[in-house]
Design a protein around this motif. Structure first.
Motif, PDB file in Angstrom:
ATOM      1  N   ASP A  47       0.860  -1.180   0.000  1.00 44.85           N
ATOM      2  CA  ASP A  47       0.000   0.000   0.000  1.00 44.85           C
ATOM      3  C   ASP A  47       0.895   1.228   0.000  1.00 44.85           C
ATOM      4  OD1 ASP A  47      -2.317  -1.572   0.232  1.00 44.85           O
ATOM      5  OD2 ASP A  47      -2.161  -1.602   2.408  1.00 44.85           O
ATOM      6  N   ALA A  48       0.788   2.048  -1.034  1.00 45.38           N
ATOM      7  CA  ALA A  48       1.592   3.270  -1.107  1.00 45.38           C
ATOM      8  C   ALA A  48       1.037   4.308  -0.143  1.00 45.38           C
ATOM      9  CB  ALA A  48       1.597   3.815  -2.527  1.00 45.38           C
ATOM     10  N   GLU A  63       1.545  -3.258 -15.417  1.00 40.32           N
ATOM     11  CA  GLU A  63       1.574  -4.632 -14.922  1.00 40.32           C
ATOM     12  C   GLU A  63       0.859  -4.700 -13.587  1.00 40.32           C
ATOM     13  OE1 GLU A  63       5.050  -7.770 -13.462  1.00 40.32           O
ATOM     14  OE2 GLU A  63       5.584  -6.013 -14.616  1.00 40.32           O
ATOM     15  N   GLY A  64       0.192  -5.815 -13.307  1.00 39.28           N
ATOM     16  CA  GLY A  64      -0.405  -6.060 -12.005  1.00 39.28           C
ATOM     17  C   GLY A  64      -1.873  -5.691 -11.929  1.00 39.28           C
ATOM     18  N   ARG A  65      -2.390  -5.809 -10.712  1.00 41.12           N
ATOM     19  CA  ARG A  65      -3.779  -5.445 -10.443  1.00 41.12           C
ATOM     20  C   ARG A  65      -3.871  -4.889  -9.035  1.00 41.12           C
ATOM     21  NH1 ARG A  65      -6.006  -9.101  -7.113  1.00 41.12           N
ATOM     22  NH2 ARG A  65      -4.970 -11.112  -6.974  1.00 41.12           N
ATOM     23  N   GLY A  66      -4.820  -4.001  -8.848  1.00 39.48           N
ATOM     24  CA  GLY A  66      -4.985  -3.401  -7.533  1.00 39.48           C
ATOM     25  C   GLY A  66      -6.097  -2.387  -7.542  1.00 39.48           C
ATOM     26  N   GLU A  67      -5.949  -1.390  -6.700  1.00 44.30           N
ATOM     27  CA  GLU A  67      -6.941  -0.328  -6.635  1.00 44.30           C
ATOM     28  C   GLU A  67      -6.272   0.956  -6.179  1.00 44.30           C
ATOM     29  OE1 GLU A  67      -9.738  -2.065  -3.905  1.00 44.30           O
ATOM     30  OE2 GLU A  67      -8.848  -1.032  -2.192  1.00 44.30           O
ATOM     31  N   SER A  68      -6.905   2.063  -6.519  1.00 42.51           N
ATOM     32  CA  SER A  68      -6.422   3.373  -6.111  1.00 42.51           C
ATOM     33  C   SER A  68      -7.573   4.152  -5.506  1.00 42.51           C
ATOM     34  CB  SER A  68      -5.862   4.148  -7.313  1.00 42.51           C
ATOM     35  OG  SER A  68      -4.729   3.501  -7.830  1.00 42.51           O
ATOM     36  N   ARG A  69      -7.267   4.817  -4.401  1.00 43.74           N
ATOM     37  CA  ARG A  69      -8.227   5.754  -3.822  1.00 43.74           C
ATOM     38  C   ARG A  69      -7.814   7.126  -4.310  1.00 43.74           C
ATOM     39  NH1 ARG A  69     -11.952   6.157  -0.037  1.00 43.74           N
ATOM     40  NH2 ARG A  69     -11.611   4.072   0.773  1.00 43.74           N
ATOM     41  N   ILE A  70      -8.716   7.793  -5.018  1.00 41.23           N
ATOM     42  CA  ILE A  70      -8.488   9.138  -5.529  1.00 41.23           C
ATOM     43  C   ILE A  70      -9.584  10.006  -4.930  1.00 41.23           C
ATOM     44  CG2 ILE A  70      -8.321  10.598  -7.574  1.00 41.23           C
ATOM     45  CD1 ILE A  70      -7.550   8.024  -9.131  1.00 41.23           C
ATOM     46  N   GLY A  71      -9.195  10.850  -3.973  1.00 36.77           N
ATOM     47  CA  GLY A  71     -10.211  11.588  -3.226  1.00 36.77           C
ATOM     48  C   GLY A  71     -11.019  10.605  -2.409  1.00 36.77           C
ATOM     49  N   ALA A  84      -7.209   8.835 -14.533  1.00 37.14           N
ATOM     50  CA  ALA A  84      -6.934  10.270 -14.523  1.00 37.14           C
ATOM     51  C   ALA A  84      -6.980  10.750 -13.081  1.00 37.14           C
ATOM     52  CB  ALA A  84      -7.967  11.018 -15.364  1.00 37.14           C
ATOM     53  N   VAL A  85      -5.946  11.475 -12.667  1.00 30.08           N
ATOM     54  CA  VAL A  85      -5.866  11.985 -11.301  1.00 30.08           C
ATOM     55  C   VAL A  85      -5.924  13.508 -11.352  1.00 30.08           C
ATOM     56  CG1 VAL A  85      -4.490  12.081  -9.197  1.00 30.08           C
ATOM     57  CG2 VAL A  85      -4.473  10.002 -10.591  1.00 30.08           C
ATOM     58  N   PRO A  86      -6.998  14.103 -10.817  1.00 35.12           N
ATOM     59  CA  PRO A  86      -7.100  15.572 -10.817  1.00 35.12           C
ATOM     60  C   PRO A  86      -6.184  16.193  -9.765  1.00 35.12           C
ATOM     61  CG  PRO A  86      -9.032  14.600  -9.780  1.00 35.12           C
ATOM     62  CD  PRO A  86      -8.178  13.459 -10.254  1.00 35.12           C
ATOM     63  N   PRO A  87      -5.907  17.485  -9.902  1.00 33.02           N
ATOM     64  CA  PRO A  87      -5.033  18.162  -8.951  1.00 33.02           C
ATOM     65  C   PRO A  87      -5.581  18.160  -7.520  1.00 33.02           C
ATOM     66  CG  PRO A  87      -5.469  19.566 -10.856  1.00 33.02           C
ATOM     67  CD  PRO A  87      -6.379  18.386 -10.957  1.00 33.02           C
ATOM     68  N   HIS A  94      -2.756   0.784  -4.275  1.00 32.65           N
ATOM     69  CA  HIS A  94      -2.659  -0.470  -3.535  1.00 32.65           C
ATOM     70  C   HIS A  94      -2.489  -1.630  -4.512  1.00 32.65           C
ATOM     71  CE1 HIS A  94      -4.194   1.851  -0.137  1.00 32.65           C
ATOM     72  NE2 HIS A  94      -5.161   2.255  -0.932  1.00 32.65           N
ATOM     73  N   ASN A  95      -1.455  -2.418  -4.319  1.00 29.36           N
ATOM     74  CA  ASN A  95      -1.268  -3.635  -5.103  1.00 29.36           C
ATOM     75  C   ASN A  95      -2.010  -4.752  -4.380  1.00 29.36           C
ATOM     76  OD1 ASN A  95      -0.458  -5.912  -6.468  1.00 29.36           O
ATOM     77  ND2 ASN A  95       1.728  -5.547  -6.259  1.00 29.36           N
ATOM     78  N   ARG A  96      -3.042  -5.275  -4.982  1.00 33.06           N
ATOM     79  CA  ARG A  96      -3.855  -6.302  -4.332  1.00 33.06           C
ATOM     80  C   ARG A  96      -3.385  -7.716  -4.648  1.00 33.06           C
ATOM     81  NH1 ARG A  96      -4.641  -3.468  -0.598  1.00 33.06           N
ATOM     82  NH2 ARG A  96      -6.356  -2.023  -0.507  1.00 33.06           N
TER      83      ARG A  96
END
Length: 125
Positions: A47-48, A63-71, A84-87, A94-96
């Protein structure tokens, strides 16, 4: 890129981000005056740390699979997906996968914002 990231990951402490920033080999500066790029490696199950920046970016899953929390949104991803990641949104990747790494390619507008004096970033705990 993959070989360099794997070598960095093999020697970096567990909570240390593994990032390979792309630079002009002659100058050490960004390859383009207005766009920057980097590759990030997430070890299996990693988890970053959360971070946010004044710039925007496009993240391509190499490569890989996971998820990202953006906001406040959680987005699942796998190889070939693009995010796409807004400012100024908190972002956590997270690498799942328990048995393989994840590699994310980031294209951003950091050089342009730095040149304008508008760049700022924060890293969470």
């Amino acid at each position: 890129m993959r070989t360099a990231l794997a070598a960095l990951a093999a020697t970096a402490p567990r909570r240390t981000p593994v990032v390979l920033r792309h630079v002009n080999p002659r100058t050490g500066e960004y390859p383009l005056r207005t766009m920057g790029s980097e590759a990030r490696w997430l070890r299996p199950g990693e988890d970053a740390r959360p971070e946010r920046r004044t710039g925007s970016e496009v993240v391509s899953v190499v490569e890989g699979r996971g998820e990202s929390r953006i906001g406040d949104r959680v987005i699942a991803w796998e190889e070939g997906d693009v995010l796409a990641v807004p400012p100024w949104h908190w972002v956590e990747h997270h690498n799942r996968s328990a048995d393989g790494p994840a590699c994310l390619f980031h294209l951003n507008d950091e050089p342009a914002l730095r040149a304008l004096g508008l760049w700022h970033e924060e890293v969470g705990a």
